[in-house]
Motif scaffolding. Structure first.
Motif, PDB file in Angstrom:
ATOM      1  N   PHE A  89       1.219  -1.238  -0.206  1.00 54.12           N
ATOM      2  CA  PHE A  89       0.238  -0.145  -0.097  1.00 54.12           C
ATOM      3  C   PHE A  89       0.953   0.803  -0.060  1.00 54.12           C
ATOM      4  N   LEU A 101      -3.248   9.732   7.687  1.00 56.45           N
ATOM      5  CA  LEU A 101      -3.027   8.892   6.380  1.00 56.45           C
ATOM      6  C   LEU A 101      -4.473   7.856   5.390  1.00 56.45           C
ATOM      7  N   PHE A 103      -4.861   6.228   2.124  1.00 53.35           N
ATOM      8  CA  PHE A 103      -4.502   4.728   1.573  1.00 53.35           C
ATOM      9  C   PHE A 103      -4.660   4.846  -0.245  1.00 53.35           C
ATOM     10  N   GLY A 104      -3.924   4.588  -0.744  1.00 55.39           N
ATOM     11  CA  GLY A 104      -4.529   3.642  -2.068  1.00 55.39           C
ATOM     12  C   GLY A 104      -5.105   2.303  -1.672  1.00 55.39           C
ATOM     13  N   GLN A 105      -5.144   1.916  -2.839  1.00 58.56           N
ATOM     14  CA  GLN A 105      -5.975   0.497  -2.630  1.00 58.56           C
ATOM     15  C   GLN A 105      -5.415  -0.655  -3.026  1.00 58.56           C
ATOM     16  N   GLY A 106      -4.482  -0.646  -3.021  1.00 56.46           N
ATOM     17  CA  GLY A 106      -3.125  -1.738  -3.201  1.00 56.46           C
ATOM     18  C   GLY A 106      -2.638  -2.393  -3.840  1.00 56.46           C
TER      19      GLY A 106
END
Lengths: 113, 114
Positions: A89, A101, A103-106
């Motif tokens: 991530f 934070l 977060f991106g989607q992974g």
């Protein structure tokens, strides 16, 4: 505007190859960009992080490249190993005093032996 | 060793039931966070707390409640109002405030509906 877009969603790499994961953002108020590694059934663990006044940071086989003008940053894993197989991530700190934070989607990485 | 302890590891909820997930840290961190993780959606912030007796809603707070009576503890209650509670719940903490403080995570609680 507070989103962090991460790609690809999944990645398969041969052992010894280079894994590259990309993230993009819009909000210029983001001021800290960590990457986390997560194994199944475990919580994410901090891998490496960078601030926007630095264009590259390297720790062992892991390198973050940061392009402030393009609002993009990427994680490079050199000499990828099967033990690197995990979900990664990217994240961004929204420049306030909250420590929050985004977060991106992974990205699920599989390194084949 | 310092760290974050989440319990239980697995939890099952019956229809109409409230359940509480525990999060304890011995890192002396001021800030604590709760995230929900669903496949393909990354981590979404439910609630966070910068200091004892204070907390703020995150992006998906509906159907959840928290308390912060002690610095070390930040329990999350999944109420019956949360209609889709099945997910992996992660608790994190950091020193808060300054931007370059990484978040440390527990190993999560997996919640399922019976």
């Amino acid at each position: 505007q507070q989103q962090v877009k991460q790609s690809p969603q999944s990645l398969i790499v041969q052992k010894g190859g280079i894994s590259i994961i990309n993230c993009a953002y819009e909000n210029t108020a983001f001021d800290y960009f960590p990457w986390y590694q997560q194994f199944p059934g475990k919580g994410p663990a901090l891998l490496i992080a960078i601030r926007p006044d630095v264009s590259e940071k390297k720790e062992g086989r892991f390198t973050i490249s940061f392009n402030k003008s393009a609002k993009q940053f990427s994680l490079h894993i050199m000499d990828s190993q099967p033990g690197d197989s995990a979900t990664y991530f990217c994240a961004a700190h929204f420049g306030s005093n909250t420590g929050k934070l985004i977060f991106g989607q992974g990205t699920t990485l599989q390194v084949k032996p | 060793d310092g760290g974050i302890t989440q319990s239980p590891k697995y939890l099952f909820r019956k229809e109409g039931q409230n359940v509480t997930l525990s999060c304890e840290q011995n890192l002396n961190h001021d800030a604590m966070y709760w995230y929900r993780q669903d496949p393909g959606q990354g981590l979404r912030l439910i609630y966070y707390s910068q200091i004892v007796n204070d907390f703020q809603k995150g992006d998906i707070a509906e159907g959840y409640s928290v308390s912060r009576e002690k610095k070390e503890s930040f329990p999350l209650t999944v109420t019956s109002a949360q209609k889709n509670p099945t997910a992996f719940y992660l608790c994190a903490s950091n020193l808060g405030g300054k931007s370059n403080q990484p978040q440390h995570f527990g190993d999560g609680t997996r919640l399922s509906i019976l």
